[in-house]
Design an enzyme around this catalytic site. Structure first.
Site, short mmCIF file in Angstrom:
data_model
loop_
_atom_site.label_atom_id
_atom_site.label_comp_id
_atom_site.label_asym_id
_atom_site.label_seq_id
_atom_site.Cartn_x
_atom_site.Cartn_y
_atom_site.Cartn_z
N ARG A 19 4.57 -12.84 9.98
CA ARG A 19 5.23 -11.55 9.76
C ARG A 19 6.60 -11.59 10.40
NH1 ARG A 19 1.42 -7.63 8.99
NH2 ARG A 19 2.84 -5.88 9.21
N GLU B 214 0.88 -1.16 0.00
CA GLU B 214 0.00 0.00 0.00
C GLU B 214 0.93 1.22 0.00
OE1 GLU B 214 -3.43 1.46 2.96
OE2 GLU B 214 -2.91 -0.65 3.07
N LYS C 66 3.93 0.62 10.25
CA LYS C 66 4.05 1.82 9.41
C LYS C 66 3.52 3.04 10.15
CE LYS C 66 3.09 0.00 4.94
NZ LYS C 66 2.18 0.15 3.82
P1 ATP Z 1 -0.69 -1.50 6.44
O1 ATP Z 1 -1.10 -1.48 7.85
O2 ATP Z 1 -0.47 -0.15 5.88
O3 ATP Z 1 -1.50 -2.43 5.57
P2 ATP Z 1 1.42 -3.39 6.02
O4 ATP Z 1 2.64 -3.53 6.88
O5 ATP Z 1 0.50 -4.54 5.89
O6 ATP Z 1 0.76 -2.09 6.54
P3 ATP Z 1 1.49 -3.28 3.15
O7 ATP Z 1 2.00 -2.21 2.29
O8 ATP Z 1 0.06 -3.62 3.07
O9 ATP Z 1 1.91 -2.92 4.62
O10 ATP Z 1 2.37 -4.59 2.95
C1 ATP Z 1 2.68 -5.12 1.69
C2 ATP Z 1 2.98 -6.58 1.85
O11 ATP Z 1 4.06 -6.77 2.75
C3 ATP Z 1 1.81 -7.34 2.41
O12 ATP Z 1 1.64 -8.54 1.68
C4 ATP Z 1 2.19 -7.63 3.82
O13 ATP Z 1 1.62 -8.81 4.28
C5 ATP Z 1 3.72 -7.71 3.75
N1 ATP Z 1 4.31 -7.33 5.04
C6 ATP Z 1 4.12 -6.19 5.71
N2 ATP Z 1 4.78 -6.21 6.89
C7 ATP Z 1 5.41 -7.40 6.96
C8 ATP Z 1 6.24 -8.03 7.93
N3 ATP Z 1 6.56 -7.43 9.07
N4 ATP Z 1 6.72 -9.26 7.65
C9 ATP Z 1 6.40 -9.87 6.49
N5 ATP Z 1 5.62 -9.34 5.54
C10 ATP Z 1 5.12 -8.12 5.77
MG MG Z 2 -1.44 -4.22 4.47
#
Ligand code: ATP
Ligand code: MG
Length: 570
Positions: free
Chosen positions: A269, A43, A279
């Site tokens: 994660r 995102e 974030k």
């Molecule tokens: P938001 O709360 O803004 O959705 P987010 O950390 O999920 O935050 P995204 O931009 O949606 O951020 O994440 C993109 C991809 O990265 C998603 O598939 C998410 O599952 C993965 N991702 C995000 N944080 C982690 C993490 N700590 N470990 C592994 N994968 C992650």
């Molecule tokens: Mg997300």
């Protein structure tokens, strides 16, 4: 039809993680005609961090291993929080990590027309309705984990009425928050996500890509599965918090006219000790100027790690080492640093730098003489060659390399003691000059043994201490920024009642030294160049450098000193 890839024969399945096992089986059974297509769906509401690197390394890595493709898809369905700056940074970071999406760059916003059509299809099938319950009432009607929900009074609206309302929502005739489009599933479903979840909400916002064309925006659970299916994704890899959303992912695709059925697979994660990876919290650190922007070298963002001196190889090796599994756990930050040191050890040129200079005059060395010594650039890599280091009568050594009353076991310089100056000569301390008022040691007078040129003597006399040094006449003055963990506690998210995570910030996460003395080869360097400052650690050139005044970031110490300190504290 494409031939199924022969991965099974090369990669014994017992060594594969659970995701690769599933993919291997799918290829063997010719599901998706043997195709592997994954996606990384950020995102664009912030910069990527080390947790995203785990997901990138997995999605792009799997695609590479199975001769598939991985898409970069911006999940841009929330116009208020998304910015071009983030989009650019995300593309740069994925490339820097060493991955390439080729022509497969997509945006969820490209599919807005299709989402809208599918919503209409659900309304026509009696599987979606416009609900005018207030947000509070919606929560009340939803029930709890132990109590079933209740049907909304708007649930039995006819498809015609719902179509009319949905059209009004789309045209901008309804105020934000007044109603939403909901799926009609089951208000007593044991999984709360299945209790008539919202699919569309009204937002009178301008979208960076679609402008003011839309004032209704789809929710993640509706948009994500359809985006995957439109793009023919075979394996939709996401983090564990989406496990409970999987029935909804399947429900949406089962109830609209679309052929592709991607399989959602969840993995844990990444969480790191001494680090926050939310974030929202990272944005707070940026907005409140607690650190110097998203690429502050203390940030766990990819851009922060890059500026700190991390290599993409170190990050990928770390991600490969931790692998993927189904249980959430916290990885020690030391593990990441281990892979960093391992990689830097192979590639970083060894150089001499004095961070806290102390002047040494070698009394019996000729005043005007300059000698050049050959210094090995990297003992781990003979192809790295050698360079010349000038030696003169006055040099700097490290303040901590001299003690007037040395404790036992101290092998560096002290009155009357002899040490080796790396690559040069043995010197012996003859006289200590102090500041008359403060008593501080400001200069040492030493003698050198001309027979010890290059580091040995004919009598094979042994000295235990070897010090780095810099000729004063040739020294480059530099700024060196010593970084430490941004948080002082292993779990920065754990906070006492009434406090927030910033209480756990490490007040000493940055120490700036402005009068460091470096050997003359460290001039006019490219930003990002990496070095090992002998006995100090790994350092890299910061973009703040100027030709006259280099600025270095400490990437990491030579050993895990932090772990040692912690042990002592326990
Ligand atoms: P938001 O709360 O803004 O959705 P987010 O950390 O999920 O935050 P995204 O931009 O949606 O951020 O994440 C993109 C991809 O990265 C998603 O598939 C998410 O599952 C993965 N991702 C995000 N944080 C982690 C993490 N700590 N470990 C592994 N994968 C992650
Ligand atoms: Mg997300």
């Amino acid at each position: 039809m494409t031939e199924p890839t022969q991965v099974t024969s090369e990669t014994p399945s017992q060594s594969l993680d659970f995701i690769r096992k599933i993919i291997t089986q799918d290829i063997a059974s010719n599901k998706h005609a043997g195709r592997v297509e994954t996606r990384f769906p950020p995102e664009p509401n912030g910069y990527l961090h080390i947790g995203h690197a785990k997901s990138i390394n997995l999605n792009f890595g799997v695609a590479q291993e199975y001769q598939g493709v991985c898409h970069l898809r911006f999940d841009d369905t929330n116009p208020e929080k998304e910015e071009q700056e983030y989009i650019d940074a995300i593309e740069k970071d994925v490339r820097w990590l060493g991955f390439d999406w080729g022509q497969h760059l997509y945006h969820a916003s490209d599919y807005y027309d299709q989402f809208h059509q599918y919503a209409i299809e659900l309304i026509n099938k009696g599987l979606a309705y416009v609900c005018h319950l207030s947000p509070e009432d919606t929560r009340g009607y939803r029930g709890t984990l132990t109590k079933p929900g209740q049907n909304s009074p708007y649930r039995d609206r006819s498809p015609e009425e719902n179509l009319a309302w949905f059209e009004k929502m789309r045209c901008g005739e309804v105020k934000e928050g007044e109603c939403v489009l909901r799926a009609k599933i089951d208000m007593s479903h044991p999984n709360i996500n299945m209790r008539d979840p919202a699919l569309y909400r009204i937002k009178h916002a301008v979208h960076p890509r679609t402008g003011d064309k839309w004032c209704i925006y789809p929710l993640y659970d509706f948009a994500h599965c359809i985006s995957d299916a439109i793009e023919n994704i075979t394996h939709s890899l996401c983090t564990l918090e989406f496990e409970d959303h999987r029935p909804l992912y399947v429900w949406v695709l089962d109830n609209i006219t679309i052929a592709c059925r991607p399989r959602q697979i969840e993995f844990a994660r990444l969480e790191l000790s001494y680090t926050v990876l939310s974030k929202r919290k990272l944005l707070q650190l940026v907005n409140e100027n607690i650190i110097n922007g998203w690429d502050d070298p203390r940030m766990p963002t990819i851009s922060g790690l890059r500026r700190r001196g991390y290599t993409p190889e170190a990050i990928r090796n770390f991600c490969n080492h931790i692998g993927v599994n189904k249980t959430n756990s916290v990885i020690e930050i030391g593990t990441l640093e281990f892979y960093l040191r391992e990689d830097l050890n192979l590639r970083a040129q060894r150089v001499m730098a004095v961070l806290h200079p102390l002047k040494v005059v070698i009394e019996n060395y000729p005043e005007e003489q300059v000698e050049e010594f050959d210094a090995e650039n990297n003992p781990e890599d003979t192809s790295a060659g050698t360079r010349k280091i000038p030696f003169t009568r006055t040099v700097y050594i490290e303040q901590t390399d001299f003690q007037e009353d040395p404790p036992t076991g101290y092998f560096r310089l002290a009155p009357g003691r002899e040490v080796r100056l790396k690559h040069a000569y043995y010197i012996t301390c003859r006289q200590v000059i102090k500041d008359k008022t403060t008593g501080e040691v400001i200069e040492l007078h030493c003698s050198y043994d001309p027979e010890s040129r290059g580091g040995g003597t004919p009598d094979k006399r042994r000295v235990k201490g070897t010090l780095q040094w810099v000729s004063i006449a040739h020294a480059v003055t530099a700024e060196v920024r010593l970084y430490d963990h941004l948080f002082a506690t292993a779990d920065p998210n754990a906070v006492p009642e009434g406090k927030d995570f910033k209480t756990n910030l490490n007040p000493d996460s940055l120490v700036t030294l402005t009068n460091c003395k470096l050997e003359p080869s460290l001039k006019n360097l490219e930003s990002g160049a990496r070095f090992q400052f002998m006995r100090h650690g790994y350092f890299c050139v910061d973009p703040d450098s100027t030709p006259d005044y280099p600025v270095f970031n400490r990437t990491t110490t030579l050993r895990d000193t932090w772990a040692k300190i912690q042990k002592k504290q326990k």
